[in-house]
Scaffold this motif. Structure first.
Motif, PDB file in Angstrom:
ATOM      1  N   ALA A 154       1.083  -1.248  -0.007  1.00 21.43           N
ATOM      2  CA  ALA A 154      -0.041   0.097  -0.509  1.00 21.43           C
ATOM      3  C   ALA A 154       0.612   0.953   0.313  1.00 21.43           C
ATOM      4  N   ASN A 155       1.577   1.109   0.772  1.00 22.19           N
ATOM      5  CA  ASN A 155       3.011   2.378   0.425  1.00 22.19           C
ATOM      6  C   ASN A 155       3.795   2.920  -0.364  1.00 22.19           C
ATOM      7  N   HIS A 156       4.140   1.770  -1.217  1.00 21.95           N
ATOM      8  CA  HIS A 156       4.561   1.760  -2.610  1.00 21.95           C
ATOM      9  C   HIS A 156       3.408   2.239  -3.744  1.00 21.95           C
ATOM     10  N   ILE A 157       2.604   1.473  -3.760  1.00 18.33           N
ATOM     11  CA  ILE A 157       1.610   1.789  -4.605  1.00 18.33           C
ATOM     12  C   ILE A 157       1.060   3.579  -4.170  1.00 18.33           C
ATOM     13  N   CYS A 158       0.573   3.847  -3.031  1.00 20.56           N
ATOM     14  CA  CYS A 158       0.659   5.653  -2.682  1.00 20.56           C
ATOM     15  C   CYS A 158       2.067   6.106  -2.813  1.00 20.56           C
ATOM     16  N   GLY A 159       2.766   6.365  -2.823  1.00 20.99           N
ATOM     17  CA  GLY A 159       4.254   6.758  -3.319  1.00 20.99           C
ATOM     18  C   GLY A 159       3.998   6.869  -4.377  1.00 20.99           C
ATOM     19  N   GLN A 160       3.691   5.703  -5.140  1.00 22.22           N
ATOM     20  CA  GLN A 160       4.018   6.444  -6.687  1.00 22.22           C
ATOM     21  C   GLN A 160       2.915   6.953  -7.297  1.00 22.22           C
ATOM     22  N   LEU A 161       2.147   6.708  -7.009  1.00 19.61           N
ATOM     23  CA  LEU A 161       0.952   7.990  -6.918  1.00 19.61           C
ATOM     24  C   LEU A 161       0.818   8.876  -6.936  1.00 19.61           C
ATOM     25  N   GLU A 162       1.764   9.390  -5.635  1.00 23.79           N
ATOM     26  CA  GLU A 162       2.070  11.416  -5.034  1.00 23.79           C
ATOM     27  C   GLU A 162       2.572  11.477  -6.463  1.00 23.79           C
ATOM     28  N   ARG A 163       3.834  10.470  -7.009  1.00 22.96           N
ATOM     29  CA  ARG A 163       5.246  10.816  -7.641  1.00 22.96           C
ATOM     30  C   ARG A 163       5.060  11.052  -9.142  1.00 22.96           C
ATOM     31  N   GLN A 164       3.979   9.948 -10.028  1.00 23.85           N
ATOM     32  CA  GLN A 164       3.901   9.859 -10.738  1.00 23.85           C
ATOM     33  C   GLN A 164       2.359  10.611 -11.610  1.00 23.85           C
ATOM     34  N   GLN A 165       1.411  10.821  -9.926  1.00 20.72           N
ATOM     35  CA  GLN A 165       0.315  11.431 -11.136  1.00 20.72           C
ATOM     36  C   GLN A 165      -0.053  12.900 -10.064  1.00 20.72           C
ATOM     37  N   ASN A 166       0.967  13.380  -9.681  1.00 19.45           N
ATOM     38  CA  ASN A 166       0.914  14.653  -8.538  1.00 19.45           C
ATOM     39  C   ASN A 166       0.386  15.511  -7.967  1.00 19.45           C
ATOM     40  N   LEU A 167       0.255  13.823  -6.766  1.00 19.60           N
ATOM     41  CA  LEU A 167      -1.554  13.947  -6.422  1.00 19.60           C
ATOM     42  C   LEU A 167      -0.690  14.000  -4.676  1.00 19.60           C
ATOM     43  N   ARG A 168      -1.692  14.694  -3.931  1.00 19.80           N
ATOM     44  CA  ARG A 168      -1.530  14.987  -2.529  1.00 19.80           C
ATOM     45  C   ARG A 168      -1.974  14.436  -0.926  1.00 19.80           C
ATOM     46  N   LEU A 169      -1.562  12.697  -1.492  1.00 19.18           N
ATOM     47  CA  LEU A 169      -2.215  11.599  -0.427  1.00 19.18           C
ATOM     48  C   LEU A 169      -2.132  11.930   0.705  1.00 19.18           C
ATOM     49  N   SER A 170      -0.865  12.187   1.366  1.00 19.91           N
ATOM     50  CA  SER A 170      -0.398  12.019   2.645  1.00 19.91           C
ATOM     51  C   SER A 170      -0.798  12.438   3.411  1.00 19.91           C
ATOM     52  N   PRO A 171      -1.524  12.665   4.785  1.00 14.29           N
ATOM     53  CA  PRO A 171      -1.628  13.675   6.040  1.00 14.29           C
ATOM     54  C   PRO A 171      -0.537  14.579   6.750  1.00 14.29           C
ATOM     55  N   VAL A 172       0.310  13.460   5.817  1.00 10.93           N
ATOM     56  CA  VAL A 172       1.488  14.796   6.502  1.00 10.93           C
ATOM     57  C   VAL A 172       2.521  15.558   5.772  1.00 10.93           C
ATOM     58  N   PRO A 173       3.344  16.745   5.776  1.00  8.08           N
ATOM     59  CA  PRO A 173       3.460  17.950   4.641  1.00  8.08           C
ATOM     60  C   PRO A 173       4.986  17.097   4.560  1.00  8.08           C
ATOM     61  N   VAL A 174       5.173  15.879   4.431  1.00  5.73           N
ATOM     62  CA  VAL A 174       6.536  15.327   4.310  1.00  5.73           C
ATOM     63  C   VAL A 174       7.125  15.076   2.922  1.00  5.73           C
ATOM     64  N   ASN A 175       7.789  15.286   2.029  1.00  6.01           N
ATOM     65  CA  ASN A 175       8.259  14.505   0.768  1.00  6.01           C
ATOM     66  C   ASN A 175       8.367  13.249   1.306  1.00  6.01           C
ATOM     67  N   ASP A 176       7.846  12.727  -0.208  1.00 12.23           N
ATOM     68  CA  ASP A 176       7.761  11.002  -0.006  1.00 12.23           C
ATOM     69  C   ASP A 176       7.698  10.250   1.197  1.00 12.23           C
ATOM     70  N   SER A 177       6.368  10.938   1.572  1.00 16.12           N
ATOM     71  CA  SER A 177       6.203  10.149   3.285  1.00 16.12           C
ATOM     72  C   SER A 177       6.288   8.295   3.465  1.00 16.12           C
ATOM     73  N   TYR A 178       5.319   8.157   1.754  1.00 14.35           N
ATOM     74  CA  TYR A 178       4.943   7.087   2.010  1.00 14.35           C
ATOM     75  C   TYR A 178       6.302   5.791   1.560  1.00 14.35           C
ATOM     76  N   MET A 179       7.199   6.480   0.453  1.00 18.11           N
ATOM     77  CA  MET A 179       8.250   5.861   0.616  1.00 18.11           C
ATOM     78  C   MET A 179       8.602   5.264   1.557  1.00 18.11           C
ATOM     79  N   LYS A 180       9.307   6.760   2.568  1.00 20.42           N
ATOM     80  CA  LYS A 180      10.047   6.381   3.806  1.00 20.42           C
ATOM     81  C   LYS A 180       9.395   5.350   4.904  1.00 20.42           C
ATOM     82  N   GLN A 181       8.219   5.596   4.491  1.00 17.68           N
ATOM     83  CA  GLN A 181       7.784   4.326   4.973  1.00 17.68           C
ATOM     84  C   GLN A 181       7.240   2.902   5.071  1.00 17.68           C
ATOM     85  N   ALA A 182       8.202   3.208   4.257  1.00 19.42           N
ATOM     86  CA  ALA A 182       7.734   1.768   2.977  1.00 19.42           C
ATOM     87  C   ALA A 182       9.509   1.236   3.475  1.00 19.42           C
TER      88      ALA A 182
END
Length: 290
Positions: free
Chosen positions: A168-196
């Motif tokens: 799920a973190n990889h999916i959401c991280g790639q969505l943010e990177r490739q679709q320019n979406l803001r999905l994370s609840p925290v103002p940190v770049n690549d937060s999903y990839m960091k969780q992964a």
């Protein structure tokens, strides 16, 4: 002159016996766990929070609690009513869950009934319920899974649950990177990839200690290591394919459903995130002590 000590000895022995009996009675018949403690445990169970210190009763408002996660989100006002063994949880005066509890000596079990899967059961000791901030005894993945999702997960299920969150973190991280979406609840770049990146070594360690044979272990480790590259390569085309079908469902929910459906079929007991916000919150709650 002869000093008679027998009565003093007899009295001392009687007092010791009485003390032992009282201690034994207290151990065998501990006082009932109070409503506040049960409600805090129930709210933590419903919102999958590990720390009971994040949930506080409001003294001036009976049956009302404030719940806030360590992510720093806006605290929720949560209602909790107990009737017999039934716990009703509400938010903004709307019922959101019905749970049950059982007290067994120095612990309580919060039971979450689920229609299509076995009930979820989370245990709390009297010590956890007494102190506002729970000291996490172990900083390992298995303990974190049990604290969040409840008892009953064996090693294989812990691995599957972690794989679901990692995907799920990889999916959401790639969505943010490739679709320019803001999905994370925290103002940190690549937060999903960091969780992964936090979850991955703990998952690999768990696989190495699992009862898998050598061939299966190596295959599983290769699959885990290749997740980031796999989602990086196929997310764009899969999003385009999904968008060909009209749907009001957000793309993150559709993509998570698509990628996690095999895990859902294989093990209905798992708690699969239904959107990227849930994926981040669950992962952050789990990794806060890793």
């Amino acid at each position: 002159m002869i000093i008679r000590r027998q009565p003093l000895i007899a009295i001392s022995s009687s007092l010791l016996l009485l003390t032992a009996v009282l201690i034994g009675w207290k151990v065998l018949n501990p006082p009932a766990i109070g409503e506040n403690a049960i409600c805090r445990a129930a709210i933590a169970t419903h919102f999958m929070q590990r720390q009971l210190g994040q949930i506080q009763a409001l003294p001036d408002y009976p049956h009302q609690y404030v719940s806030a996660s360590h992510l720093g989100d806006v605290p929720k006002s949560v209602g909790c009513q107990i009737s017999g063994q039934l716990i009703s949880i509400s938010e903004q005066q709307h019922a959101i869950a019905n749970l049950y509890f059982e007290q067994k000596r120095n612990q309580i079990a919060i039971i979450v009934p689920r229609p299509a899967a076995p009930s979820r059961v989370r245990l709390f000791t009297r010590e956890q319920l007494t102190f506002h901030k729970v000291r996490l005894a172990k900083h390992d993945l298995a303990t974190g899974i049990h604290e969040m999702y409840g008892e009953g997960f064996d090693t294989n299920q812990i691995i599957q649950q972690t794989v679901a969150l990692l995907k799920a973190n990889h999916i959401c991280g790639q969505l943010e990177r490739q679709q320019n979406l803001r999905l994370s609840p925290v103002p940190v770049n690549d937060s999903y990839m960091k969780q992964a990146s936090i979850l991955t070594p703990y998952l690999i360690n768990m696989v190495q200690r699992s009862p898998l044979n050598v061939e299966e272990m190596l295959k599983t480790k290769q699959q885990i290591a290749g997740l980031e590259q796999g989602f990086q390569q196929n997310t764009q085309s899969l999003v385009q394919w999904l968008q060909q079908t009209e749907s009001n469902t957000p793309i993150d929910k559709r993509l998570l459903e698509y990628h996690l459906r095999d895990l859902r079929r294989a093990n209905p007991r798992l708690y699969l995130p239904s959107n990227c916000l849930q994926a981040y919150i669950h992962s952050a709650e789990l990794t806060q002590t890793l």
